[in-house]
Design a protein around this motif. Structure first.
Motif, PDB file in Angstrom:
ATOM      1  N   ARG A  84      -4.655  -0.371  -4.348  1.00  0.00           N
ATOM      2  CA  ARG A  84      -3.754  -0.355  -5.499  1.00  0.00           C
ATOM      3  C   ARG A  84      -4.435   0.130  -6.774  1.00  0.00           C
ATOM      4  O   ARG A  84      -5.612  -0.139  -6.998  1.00  0.00           O
ATOM      5  CB  ARG A  84      -3.177  -1.763  -5.723  1.00  0.00           C
ATOM      6  CG  ARG A  84      -2.230  -2.181  -4.617  1.00  0.00           C
ATOM      7  CD  ARG A  84      -1.885  -3.660  -4.656  1.00  0.00           C
ATOM      8  NE  ARG A  84      -0.894  -3.966  -3.627  1.00  0.00           N
ATOM      9  CZ  ARG A  84      -1.219  -4.226  -2.353  1.00  0.00           C
ATOM     10  NH1 ARG A  84      -2.484  -4.244  -1.967  1.00  0.00           N
ATOM     11  NH2 ARG A  84      -0.261  -4.483  -1.473  1.00  0.00           N
ATOM     12  N   ALA A  86      -3.450  -0.199 -10.857  1.00  0.00           N
ATOM     13  CA  ALA A  86      -2.549  -0.969 -11.726  1.00  0.00           C
ATOM     14  C   ALA A  86      -1.604  -0.053 -12.498  1.00  0.00           C
ATOM     15  O   ALA A  86      -2.032   0.881 -13.184  1.00  0.00           O
ATOM     16  CB  ALA A  86      -3.360  -1.818 -12.694  1.00  0.00           C
ATOM     17  N   LYS A  87      -0.324  -0.332 -12.356  1.00  0.00           N
ATOM     18  CA  LYS A  87       0.749   0.361 -13.082  1.00  0.00           C
ATOM     19  C   LYS A  87       0.720   1.873 -12.879  1.00  0.00           C
ATOM     20  O   LYS A  87       1.351   2.620 -13.629  1.00  0.00           O
ATOM     21  CB  LYS A  87       0.709   0.003 -14.571  1.00  0.00           C
ATOM     22  CG  LYS A  87       0.915  -1.489 -14.809  1.00  0.00           C
ATOM     23  CD  LYS A  87       0.919  -1.844 -16.276  1.00  0.00           C
ATOM     24  CE  LYS A  87       1.146  -3.351 -16.449  1.00  0.00           C
ATOM     25  NZ  LYS A  87       1.109  -3.771 -17.859  1.00  0.00           N
ATOM     26  N   ASN A 106       3.020  -1.068  -9.297  1.00  0.00           N
ATOM     27  CA  ASN A 106       1.724  -0.435  -9.081  1.00  0.00           C
ATOM     28  C   ASN A 106       1.804   0.740  -8.107  1.00  0.00           C
ATOM     29  O   ASN A 106       2.823   0.981  -7.457  1.00  0.00           O
ATOM     30  CB  ASN A 106       0.731  -1.482  -8.564  1.00  0.00           C
ATOM     31  CG  ASN A 106       0.620  -2.665  -9.504  1.00  0.00           C
ATOM     32  OD1 ASN A 106       0.467  -2.502 -10.715  1.00  0.00           O
ATOM     33  ND2 ASN A 106       0.729  -3.880  -8.970  1.00  0.00           N
ATOM     34  N   ASP A 326      -8.291  -0.495  -7.731  1.00  0.00           N
ATOM     35  CA  ASP A 326      -8.137  -0.346  -9.179  1.00  0.00           C
ATOM     36  C   ASP A 326      -9.445  -0.015  -9.893  1.00  0.00           C
ATOM     37  O   ASP A 326      -9.587  -0.258 -11.098  1.00  0.00           O
ATOM     38  CB  ASP A 326      -7.502  -1.611  -9.795  1.00  0.00           C
ATOM     39  CG  ASP A 326      -6.851  -1.331 -11.149  1.00  0.00           C
ATOM     40  OD1 ASP A 326      -6.353  -0.208 -11.353  1.00  0.00           O
ATOM     41  OD2 ASP A 326      -6.847  -2.241 -12.012  1.00  0.00           O
TER      42      ASP A 326
END
Length: 355
Positions: A84, A86-87, A106, A326
C-alpha cells in the motif's frame, strides 16, 4: 506433465497481445506452470515425504476465472509498487504524483490495472527456465518513467523456484516488485493453513493502522503474537486479544528481516514453513529488507479453485519479499526510489524439501 490444465483455456488476445500457458520442471519432477497474463504462477507441484506430488498454490484452471476473480492476485507478479501507498500519493524532487486509489483511500499493488492485469512477453529459455518482459509506460497508473522490467524464473535442481527481478527507468520512480502466490503446503484447497509451523527471521515488524498501512514505527516482535523467531503454528496466537491482529483480521503485516543467516548466494533466510501432515517444507530467501506475511484472512469459501474445492478462510498464506509498504512517504524506511542509470534488482527464492 503433472498439471491437468488444458493450455487452450489460456489462449486469448487481450489488448492486442496473445495470452499463453507455459510449463517448466527440474530433474526431480518439480513442475511449475505459468500464464503471461499477470505473469502468474498457476500451479506448483512438489513432493510430500512419501514422494506424492501435489499442487501447493491456489489458482484457476482457465484464464476467464483469473480475469473475473474477486481475489485478483493469485500467483501474480505485483508492481509497480507492492503493498500500500497512503492515499495514492508521493513526491519526487518536490513534484506531486497521484496514483490510482483502489483500496479504501489508498493505492494497493500497483493499482486497478497493475502488473497483475496486463499481458507480458514470455520467453521459455529451457526446460527449467522462463523469462517475462514488459515496458510499463510513463504515467501508467500514475507512476513516472518508462519502466523496463525483466523477471526470470528458474526451477533449480536444488528444488528452488528462484525469481530474479530487473528494472530500469528513464525517470526517477518508485519500484517494489513481489510475487503473490497463495500457498497451502497440504495442497491447494486442502483446508486451512492454521497448523502450518512458521518461522520468520525478524526481530521487528511494522505495526499498521485500521487501513492496513504502517504507521511508521518499527517495533520489536518480542512478547507479541508477531514473534515467529522460534517456529510455532500459525494459529498459536492468532485469536489473542491484540489490536494489531484486529486491524489485520489476523496476520497481514510486514516484517523487518534480520541480516543473517544467509545462503551461499548471500541471500537472507527470511522464513521457513513446515506442514506436519505432508512433511513439506518451504524456505524463503531474499535480498529484500522486508517480508509481508498474509494469512489468507480475506478468503471466505466463496472462491472455488482448479481442483473444484472451495478456498476457505485462512486457506492459504503468502510470504512476499519486498521493500516496506508506503516507503515513498516514510522517510525512516529504506528507499524504493529508482533513478535513471540505475538497475533495480531483487531476488526471491522458494526452496522446497521434506522432513
Amino acid at each position: 506433465m503433472l498439471t491437468a490444465i488444458d493450455s487452450t483455456d489460456f489462449k486469448k488476445n487481450i489488448d492486442g497481445k496473445e495470452v499463453g500457458f507455459f510449463v517448466i520442471k527440474n530433474k526431480h519432477g518439480i513442475e511449475a506452470s505459468f500464464t503471461n497474463y499477470g505473469q502468474r504462477l498457476i500451479s506448483l507441484y512438489v513432493p510430500d515425504r512419501n514422494g506424492n506430488m501435489k499442487d501447493i498454490v491456489l489458482g484457476f484452471s482457465n484464464l476467464e476465472d483469473y480475469i473475473n476473480s474477486k481475489e485478483p492476485y493469485f500467483g501474480a507478479t505485483i508492481g509497480r509498487y507492492a503493498n500500500r501507498i497512503a492515499k495514492g500519493r508521493f513526491q519526487i524532487d518536490g513534484e506531486d504524483f497521484k496514483l490510482a486509489i483502489n483500496n479504501g483511500q489508498n493505492h494497493l499493488h500497483g493499482g486497478s490495472k497493475g502488473f497483475h492485469n496486463v499481458v507480458w512477453t514470455a520467453h521459455k529459455i529451457s526446460a527449467n527456465e522462463i523469462e517475462f518482459t514488459r515496458t510499463s509506460p510513463d504515467m501508467e497508473e500514475g507512476y513516472p518513467g518508462n519502466l523496463e522490467i525483466k523477471v526470470n524464473y528458474v526451477l533449480t535442481d536444488d528444488n528452488e523456484l528462484k525469481i530474479k527481478y530487473f528494472a530500469n527507468s528513464n525517470k526517477k520512480t518508485f519500484v517494489n516488485l513481489t510475487h503473490h502466490s497463495f500457498f497451502n503446503l497440504k495442497g491447494e484447497g486442502e483446508g486451512d493453513i492454521n497448523d502450518h509451523v512458521l518461522m520468520i527471521n525478524a526481530n521487528h515488524y511494522l505495526p499498521i493502522d485500521v487501513g492496513l498501512l504502517p504507521i511508521g514505527n518499527i517495533v520489536k516482535v518480542a512478547n507479541t503474537p508477531f514473534d515467529f523467531t522460534k517456529p510455532k503454528s500459525i494459529k498459536k496466537a492468532i485469536e489473542v486479544d491484540n489490536q494489531q491482529l484486529e486491524f489485520g483480521n489476523g496476520y497481514d503485516h510486514n516484517f523487518v528481516l534480520n541480516k543473517a543467516p544467509t545462503n551461499n548466494d548471500g541471500l537472507v533466510l527470511a522464513a521457513k514453513v513446515k506442514e506436519p501432515e505432508s512433511g513439506r517444507v518451504m524456505e524463503v530467501y531474499t535480498d529484500e529488507p522486508g517480508l509481508q506475511f498474509y494469512g489468507g484472512n480475506f478468503l471466505d469459501g466463496e472462491i472455488v479453485g482448479k481442483s473444484s474445492k472451495a478456498y476457505v478462510y485462512r486457506g492459504a498464506f503468502c510470504l512476499e519479499t519486498q521493500h516496506f509498504p508506503d516507503s515513498p512517504n516514510q522517510k525512516g524506511f529504506p528507499s524504493a526510489l529508482l533513478s535513471p542509470g540505475e538497475i533495480y534488482t531483487s531476488t526471491c527464492v522458494y526452496k522446497f524439501s521434506i522432513y
